[in-house]
Design a protein around this motif. Structure first.
Motif, mmCIF file in Angstrom:
data_model
loop_
_atom_site.group_PDB
_atom_site.id
_atom_site.type_symbol
_atom_site.label_atom_id
_atom_site.label_comp_id
_atom_site.label_asym_id
_atom_site.label_seq_id
_atom_site.Cartn_x
_atom_site.Cartn_y
_atom_site.Cartn_z
ATOM 1 N N THR A 50 28.359 34.691 46.399
ATOM 2 C CA THR A 50 28.686 35.926 47.106
ATOM 3 C C THR A 50 30.195 36.152 47.111
ATOM 4 O O THR A 50 30.668 37.268 46.877
ATOM 5 C CB THR A 50 28.146 35.886 48.551
ATOM 6 N N ALA A 51 30.961 35.095 47.340
ATOM 7 C CA ALA A 51 32.425 35.210 47.344
ATOM 8 C C ALA A 51 32.939 35.604 45.966
ATOM 9 O O ALA A 51 33.853 36.435 45.846
ATOM 10 C CB ALA A 51 33.058 33.894 47.798
ATOM 11 N N VAL A 52 32.371 35.029 44.916
ATOM 12 C CA VAL A 52 32.777 35.381 43.550
ATOM 13 C C VAL A 52 32.482 36.852 43.287
ATOM 14 O O VAL A 52 33.327 37.590 42.749
ATOM 15 C CB VAL A 52 32.060 34.484 42.512
ATOM 16 N N GLU A 53 31.295 37.310 43.666
ATOM 17 C CA GLU A 53 30.931 38.711 43.446
ATOM 18 C C GLU A 53 31.851 39.648 44.215
ATOM 19 O O GLU A 53 32.273 40.680 43.689
ATOM 20 C CB GLU A 53 29.473 38.932 43.833
ATOM 21 N N GLU A 54 32.182 39.299 45.459
ATOM 22 C CA GLU A 54 33.089 40.138 46.240
ATOM 23 C C GLU A 54 34.484 40.162 45.629
ATOM 24 O O GLU A 54 35.140 41.205 45.594
ATOM 25 C CB GLU A 54 33.145 39.652 47.689
ATOM 26 N N THR A 55 34.944 39.015 45.133
ATOM 27 C CA THR A 55 36.253 38.952 44.474
ATOM 28 C C THR A 55 36.259 39.808 43.218
ATOM 29 O O THR A 55 37.223 40.541 42.963
ATOM 30 C CB THR A 55 36.614 37.490 44.133
ATOM 31 N N GLU A 56 35.184 39.733 42.429
ATOM 32 C CA GLU A 56 35.113 40.549 41.216
ATOM 33 C C GLU A 56 35.084 42.035 41.544
ATOM 34 O O GLU A 56 35.674 42.844 40.834
ATOM 35 C CB GLU A 56 33.895 40.159 40.385
ATOM 36 N N ARG A 57 34.404 42.405 42.638
ATOM 37 C CA ARG A 57 34.403 43.822 43.043
ATOM 38 C C ARG A 57 35.806 44.253 43.452
ATOM 39 O O ARG A 57 36.232 45.361 43.167
ATOM 40 C CB ARG A 57 33.425 44.056 44.193
ATOM 41 N N TYR A 59 38.869 42.741 42.567
ATOM 42 C CA TYR A 59 39.849 42.654 41.489
ATOM 43 C C TYR A 59 39.340 43.209 40.169
ATOM 44 O O TYR A 59 40.103 43.380 39.234
ATOM 45 C CB TYR A 59 40.271 41.191 41.254
ATOM 46 N N GLY A 60 38.052 43.425 40.057
ATOM 47 C CA GLY A 60 37.461 43.840 38.797
ATOM 48 C C GLY A 60 36.939 42.630 38.058
ATOM 49 O O GLY A 60 37.466 41.530 38.166
ATOM 50 N N ASP A 68 45.284 46.495 32.857
ATOM 51 C CA ASP A 68 46.358 46.727 33.809
ATOM 52 C C ASP A 68 46.171 45.935 35.094
ATOM 53 O O ASP A 68 47.084 45.821 35.896
ATOM 54 C CB ASP A 68 46.436 48.220 34.168
ATOM 55 N N GLN A 69 44.998 45.426 35.297
ATOM 56 C CA GLN A 69 44.689 44.722 36.537
ATOM 57 C C GLN A 69 45.295 43.330 36.509
ATOM 58 O O GLN A 69 45.157 42.597 35.546
ATOM 59 C CB GLN A 69 43.160 44.617 36.712
ATOM 60 N N VAL A 70 45.959 42.928 37.572
ATOM 61 C CA VAL A 70 46.522 41.588 37.684
ATOM 62 C C VAL A 70 45.466 40.676 38.288
ATOM 63 O O VAL A 70 44.912 40.977 39.336
ATOM 64 C CB VAL A 70 47.780 41.599 38.570
#
Length: 77
Positions: A50-57, A59-60, A68-70
């Protein structure tokens, strides 16, 4: 946070119980400890995913092609 314990009673078939006993014995654990550790690990895996999915949402996705995303790990070696 106050932590306590509760009782959970399960009805499982004989073959499953024997497999649990075998797995627990290989690790030098009781069946109860083995089952609790398995549940804790599964809970951690779900929370981590869940944390990985939220991070990907936030940061992309790494595969999103957004150059362009850091990334959070940018510059860390």
């Amino acid at each position: 946070m106050v932590m306590g314990t509760s009782v959970l009673s399960l009805r499982i078939d004989h073959d499953l119980l024997e497999r649990l006993r075998h797995h627990a014995a290989k690790r030098g654990m009781s069946v109860q400890d083995h089952v609790v550790r398995t549940l804790i690990r599964d809970d951690f895996d779900q929370r981590f995913q869940t944390a990985v999915e939220e991070t990907e949402r936030f940061y992309g996705s790494p595969d999103s092609g957004d150059g362009d995303q850091v990334r959070p790990s940018a510059g860390i070696r």
